[in-house]
Design an enzyme around this catalytic site. Structure first.
Site, PDB file in Angstrom:
ATOM      1  N   ILE A  15       0.818  -1.223   0.000  1.00  0.00           N
ATOM      2  CA  ILE A  15       0.000   0.000   0.000  1.00  0.00           C
ATOM      3  C   ILE A  15       0.855   1.279   0.000  1.00  0.00           C
ATOM      4  O   ILE A  15       0.392   2.324  -0.464  1.00  0.00           O
ATOM      5  CB  ILE A  15      -0.998  -0.017   1.186  1.00  0.00           C
ATOM      6  CG1 ILE A  15      -2.166   0.941   0.914  1.00  0.00           C
ATOM      7  CG2 ILE A  15      -0.306   0.290   2.505  1.00  0.00           C
ATOM      8  CD1 ILE A  15      -3.339   0.777   1.860  1.00  0.00           C
ATOM      9  N   GLY A  36       3.814  -4.205  11.067  1.00  0.00           N
ATOM     10  CA  GLY A  36       2.916  -4.459   9.943  1.00  0.00           C
ATOM     11  C   GLY A  36       2.819  -3.287   8.988  1.00  0.00           C
ATOM     12  O   GLY A  36       3.804  -2.617   8.684  1.00  0.00           O
ATOM     13  N   VAL A  37       1.605  -3.025   8.544  1.00  0.00           N
ATOM     14  CA  VAL A  37       1.397  -1.978   7.550  1.00  0.00           C
ATOM     15  C   VAL A  37       1.717  -0.596   8.131  1.00  0.00           C
ATOM     16  O   VAL A  37       2.222   0.292   7.437  1.00  0.00           O
ATOM     17  CB  VAL A  37      -0.037  -2.078   6.965  1.00  0.00           C
ATOM     18  CG1 VAL A  37      -1.100  -1.673   7.951  1.00  0.00           C
ATOM     19  CG2 VAL A  37      -0.141  -1.286   5.678  1.00  0.00           C
ATOM     20  N   ASP A  38       1.467  -0.422   9.411  1.00  0.00           N
ATOM     21  CA  ASP A  38       1.760   0.838  10.111  1.00  0.00           C
ATOM     22  C   ASP A  38       3.264   1.149  10.031  1.00  0.00           C
ATOM     23  O   ASP A  38       3.674   2.262   9.642  1.00  0.00           O
ATOM     24  CB  ASP A  38       1.309   0.680  11.578  1.00  0.00           C
ATOM     25  CG  ASP A  38       1.244   1.984  12.344  1.00  0.00           C
ATOM     26  OD1 ASP A  38       1.476   3.041  11.749  1.00  0.00           O
ATOM     27  OD2 ASP A  38       0.969   1.923  13.553  1.00  0.00           O
TER      28      ASP A  38
HETATM   29  P1  ADP Z   1      -3.661  -4.902  12.403  1.00  0.00           P
HETATM   30  O1  ADP Z   1      -2.974  -4.522  13.681  1.00  0.00           O
HETATM   31  O2  ADP Z   1      -4.836  -3.978  12.088  1.00  0.00           O
HETATM   32  O3  ADP Z   1      -4.017  -6.343  12.344  1.00  0.00           O
HETATM   33  P2  ADP Z   1      -1.380  -5.322  10.589  1.00  0.00           P
HETATM   34  O4  ADP Z   1      -0.475  -4.292   9.995  1.00  0.00           O
HETATM   35  O5  ADP Z   1      -0.750  -6.308  11.519  1.00  0.00           O
HETATM   36  O6  ADP Z   1      -2.589  -4.522  11.270  1.00  0.00           O
HETATM   37  O7  ADP Z   1      -2.072  -6.140   9.414  1.00  0.00           O
HETATM   38  C1  ADP Z   1      -3.134  -5.656   8.622  1.00  0.00           C
HETATM   39  C2  ADP Z   1      -2.990  -6.240   7.222  1.00  0.00           C
HETATM   40  O8  ADP Z   1      -2.036  -5.476   6.474  1.00  0.00           O
HETATM   41  C3  ADP Z   1      -2.507  -7.686   7.165  1.00  0.00           C
HETATM   42  O9  ADP Z   1      -3.320  -8.383   6.231  1.00  0.00           O
HETATM   43  C4  ADP Z   1      -1.076  -7.561   6.665  1.00  0.00           C
HETATM   44  O10 ADP Z   1      -0.674  -8.708   5.923  1.00  0.00           O
HETATM   45  C5  ADP Z   1      -1.192  -6.362   5.761  1.00  0.00           C
HETATM   46  N1  ADP Z   1       0.041  -5.629   5.417  1.00  0.00           N
HETATM   47  C6  ADP Z   1       1.237  -5.606   6.050  1.00  0.00           C
HETATM   48  N2  ADP Z   1       2.103  -4.785   5.404  1.00  0.00           N
HETATM   49  C7  ADP Z   1       1.430  -4.275   4.327  1.00  0.00           C
HETATM   50  C8  ADP Z   1       1.744  -3.379   3.251  1.00  0.00           C
HETATM   51  N3  ADP Z   1       2.976  -2.822   3.152  1.00  0.00           N
HETATM   52  N4  ADP Z   1       0.786  -3.098   2.324  1.00  0.00           N
HETATM   53  C9  ADP Z   1      -0.447  -3.637   2.416  1.00  0.00           C
HETATM   54  N5  ADP Z   1      -0.812  -4.482   3.399  1.00  0.00           N
HETATM   55  C10 ADP Z   1       0.103  -4.801   4.340  1.00  0.00           C
END
Ligand code: ADP
Length: 176
Positions: A15, A36-38
């Site tokens: 993303i 993760g995505v954050d």
């Molecule tokens: P949460 O704490 O809301 O579960 P996470 O970041 O752990 O958040 O995961 C939310 C989703 O984002 C998961 O499906 C993970 O595989 C996905 N994810 C992780 N990195 C990225 C990225 N760079 N782009 C898109 N999705 C991602």
């Protein structure tokens, strides 16, 4: 106005690379960064993102707050906080729905016409991914039906499995 099936799309990818007006961050309620995505969004945006987030006083689950995108291709980041899955009897479904709905309301407020979402809560927050995809797609379609201002929502899935869950949910809800 375009048909619903071209206003909501599923792609596999990262993303942080999306060139939509806004990307949504699945943050934690401190808004001070995480994994993760954050973590990926903060790394790609650069340190000014954390500085702006520090002034926001956090964000409760289901709500959303906007910052600039800094070094990201997207102009804005909409930070939302999904529910932690605790078995399903703690209002998790409603909180996830609110996270999608309030993120889209932020997009309307800031004038973003294209928005990319990750699969909120399906990582470390352990929400069952098929149920999460169903709620995401249902909530987004219902919002788009009420809001012509948003032209495109892209669901950016990090795995083939996640993309498959979202495609299946889309096939189901577009028929309703
Ligand atoms: P949460 O704490 O809301 O579960 P996470 O970041 O752990 O958040 O995961 C939310 C989703 O984002 C998961 O499906 C993970 O595989 C996905 N994810 C992780 N990195 C990225 C990225 N760079 N782009 C898109 N999705 C991602």
């Amino acid at each position: 106005m375009k048909e619903m099936n071209s206003r909501i799309t599923v792609v596999k990818g990262d993303i942080t690379k999306e060139k939509t007006d806004a990307i949504v961050n699945a943050a934690n309620s401190s808004l001070l960064g995480g994994g993760g995505v954050d973590g990926a969004i903060h790394r790609a945006a650069g340190p000014d993102l954390l500085t702006e987030c520090s002034g926001l006083d956090g964000c409760p689950p289901g709500e959303a707050k906007t910052t600039k995108g800094y070094r990201l291709p997207a102009k804005f980041v909409i930070h939302t906080v999904g529910p932690i899955w605790r078995g399903g009897n703690s209002g998790e479904e409603k909180t996830l729905e609110n996270a999608y709905r309030n993120s889209l309301a932020e997009a309307v407020r800031i004038g973003a016409k294209s928005v990319a979402f990750p699969a909120i809560s399906t990582g470390v927050y352990r929400f069952p991914p098929d149920l999460a995809a169903d709620i995401a797609v249902r909530t987004i379609i219902s919002f788009l039906r009420e809001h012509d201002e948003i032209e495109e929502v892209r669901l950016v899935c990090f795995s083939d499995e996640s993309a498959e869950h979202h495609r299946r949910a889309l096939d189901k809800h577009l028929l309703e």
